[in-house]
Scaffold this active site. Structure first.
Site, PDB file in Angstrom:
ATOM      1  N   SER A  93       0.609 -26.398  -6.857  1.00  0.00           N
ATOM      2  CA  SER A  93      -0.665 -26.520  -6.052  1.00  0.00           C
ATOM      3  C   SER A  93      -1.813 -26.743  -7.067  1.00  0.00           C
ATOM      4  O   SER A  93      -2.931 -27.021  -6.513  1.00  0.00           O
ATOM      5  CB  SER A  93      -0.752 -25.181  -5.055  1.00  0.00           C
ATOM      6  N   SER A 198      -3.375 -23.556   3.451  1.00  0.00           N
ATOM      7  CA  SER A 198      -2.630 -24.401   4.223  1.00  0.00           C
ATOM      8  C   SER A 198      -2.548 -25.581   3.219  1.00  0.00           C
ATOM      9  O   SER A 198      -3.369 -26.304   3.006  1.00  0.00           O
ATOM     10  CB  SER A 198      -3.406 -25.001   5.578  1.00  0.00           C
ATOM     11  N   ASN A 199      -1.047 -25.903   2.932  1.00  0.00           N
ATOM     12  CA  ASN A 199      -0.820 -26.974   2.220  1.00  0.00           C
ATOM     13  C   ASN A 199      -1.049 -28.475   3.103  1.00  0.00           C
ATOM     14  O   ASN A 199      -1.209 -29.560   2.697  1.00  0.00           O
ATOM     15  CB  ASN A 199       0.623 -27.000   1.777  1.00  0.00           C
ATOM     16  N   ARG A 327     -10.158 -22.608  -6.828  1.00  0.00           N
ATOM     17  CA  ARG A 327      -9.918 -21.045  -6.864  1.00  0.00           C
ATOM     18  C   ARG A 327     -10.787 -20.314  -7.823  1.00  0.00           C
ATOM     19  O   ARG A 327     -10.634 -20.838  -8.987  1.00  0.00           O
ATOM     20  CB  ARG A 327      -8.329 -20.392  -6.995  1.00  0.00           C
ATOM     21  N   SER A 367      10.843 -19.457 -10.056  1.00  0.00           N
ATOM     22  CA  SER A 367       9.783 -19.502  -9.021  1.00  0.00           C
ATOM     23  C   SER A 367      10.651 -18.510  -7.999  1.00  0.00           C
ATOM     24  O   SER A 367      11.611 -17.773  -8.268  1.00  0.00           O
ATOM     25  CB  SER A 367       9.650 -20.768  -8.242  1.00  0.00           C
ATOM     26  N   ASN A 368      10.118 -18.439  -6.857  1.00  0.00           N
ATOM     27  CA  ASN A 368      10.439 -17.314  -5.938  1.00  0.00           C
ATOM     28  C   ASN A 368      10.993 -15.971  -6.433  1.00  0.00           C
ATOM     29  O   ASN A 368      11.933 -15.246  -6.251  1.00  0.00           O
ATOM     30  CB  ASN A 368      11.813 -17.828  -4.810  1.00  0.00           C
TER      31      ASN A 368
END
Length: 415
Positions: A93, A198-199, A327, A367-368
């Site tokens: 992102s 929201s992507n 951000r 990740s995750n």
């Protein structure tokens, strides 16, 4: 001329110097200190202890190059190749900052009005006629657009190896099909009244850019950002699965925690497209952020566009706010601006002091895994703010309620 962008770190450093004074004032109490590399290393070690094969932090100070630091721990792959801070990786992102720049440049040219219905700038039928959402609301994640990734992943906000193999690795999605997945759920709330990441919104923005210019997103990225800035390791390869050149291998934590990590490096990334499909490196992310936060002097966007992008609103999570594709995080020494990215196998955080005086890029090839995310976020405080006062508690644990400057690991489903 706007198109003659800064092409070297030296030039960008000069641009930073032009705005450093005003930017420092705007950032409140922020001061420049040497990074606490002991604290950074401790954070990266927590990342590898949590299950990532490796991690790195690259710190560049454009007003005091002698302060530059690069620290790597662990491995770039399971074969034991040492982790390197200058190889390529999927930035997830962080892509949203690049997409936001393309949109802001269109706004400067008068080709899109950020406060008029976005549907007017999209191919007919992309959005329902009664949807009033604007580009500004989409950039802020305040448009009420349902995030299509919730329909593709099995657990909200977290990929699974089963979903990855079934719907992500090899599947090629058309951007308008991703939007259709979202539209069928309807608007989630009155646009402008709430924050919800929201992507899909950033897929819509790139579709609008393509429609207005007649050029594909990859070409817009290359011509408007990568080539002018000399970003040699930045590319948009969707739906190509491979990462060209020297790169880091990314791994998914297997659904069955007893199973080995799953190599997720090769994937189409079409499911995330202009919201997360860019491949880059720490050097290029530094150069991009430095130019962006220098405003007109950096050549990417005007000072007014930068002001709009960095005018932030609350997200509902302490210390984290969001502007237009950017951000903001509050640390003990002031605020930093940038983004984070999680995409299968990769996590990164790329932030800078307002004005671009110092940038920090931290990365892990897993990740995750929430503990990996926490470790990376925990590296930002020591990298930017240095050692805490002797009498103060150590900023050693992200999310520790006893630490007033702890950074929450994430304020939305996918950072």
């Amino acid at each position: 001329m706007r198109t003659r962008l800064a092409r070297s770190v030296t030039t960008l450093a000069a641009a930073v110097a032009l705005v450093a004074g005003s930017a420092a004032g705007a950032s409140g109490e922020q001061t420049r200190t040497e990074p606490d590399m002991t604290g950074v290393r401790a954070a990266l070690l927590r990342v590898t202890e949590a299950g990532a094969p490796g991690a790195f932090a690259v710190i560049r100070d454009h007003r005091a190059p002698g302060v530059d630091r690069s620290l790597s721990v662990g491995d770039a792959d399971l074969a034991g190749t040492p982790m390197s801070g200058d190889a390529r990786f999927r930035v997830g992102s962080n892509t949203k900052m690049f997409t936001a720049v393309i949109v802001m440049r269109l706004a400067e040219q008068g080709r899109i009005d950020l406060d008029k219905p976005l549907r007017d700038y999209l191919p007919a039928g992309t959005l329902p006629e009664n949807w009033p959402i604007t580009a500004r609301q989409v950039l802020e994640h305040r448009a009420g657009v349902y995030d299509h990734i919730n329909d593709l992943l099995e657990r909200s906000g977290e990929e699974t190896t089963a979903a990855f193999e079934q719907r992500i690795r090899n599947t090629v999605y058309e951007p308008r099909d991703l939007v259709a997945l979202s539209v069928k759920h309807g608007l989630q709330y009155t646009p402008g009244t709430a924050y919800a990441y929201s992507n899909t919104g950033f897929v819509l923005l790139a579709l609008a850019a393509e429609h207005l210019t007649g050029r594909p997103y990859a070409e817009l990225l290359r011509r408007q950002i990568s080539e002018p800035l000399g970003l040699r390791t930045t590319s948009f390869t969707v739906p190509g699965k491979r990462i060209a050149g020297r790169h880091i291998t990314g791994y998914l934590t297997h659904d069955d925690r007893r199973a080995p990590l799953l190599d997720a490096t090769e994937q189409t990334a079409s499911w995330i497209w202009s919201a997360g499909g860019i491949v880059s490196s720490s050097l290029d992310l530094d150069r991009f952020l430095t130019a962006l936060l220098a405003g007109s002097a950096g050549g990417l966007v005007s000072d007014d566009s930068l002001r709009q992008m960095t005018t932030v609103l609350p997200t509902g999570t302490p210390t984290i706010a969001y502007g237009l594709g950017i951000r903001q995080i509050s640390l003990s020494c002031g605020t930093v601006l940038g983004h984070g990215g999680i995409v299968q196998g990769y996590q990164s955080q790329a932030f800078s002091m307002p004005g671009g005086q110092r940038t920090v890029v931290v990365f892990a090839n897993a990740s995750n895994n929430g503990a990996v995310t926490e470790g990376l976020m925990g590296a930002l405080e020591p990298a930017f703010c240095g050692k805490p006062p002797a009498a103060a508690p150590r900023h050693s644990r992200v999310g520790d309620p006893g630490d007033a400057h702890a950074v929450p690991a994430v304020e939305d489903a996918r950072i």
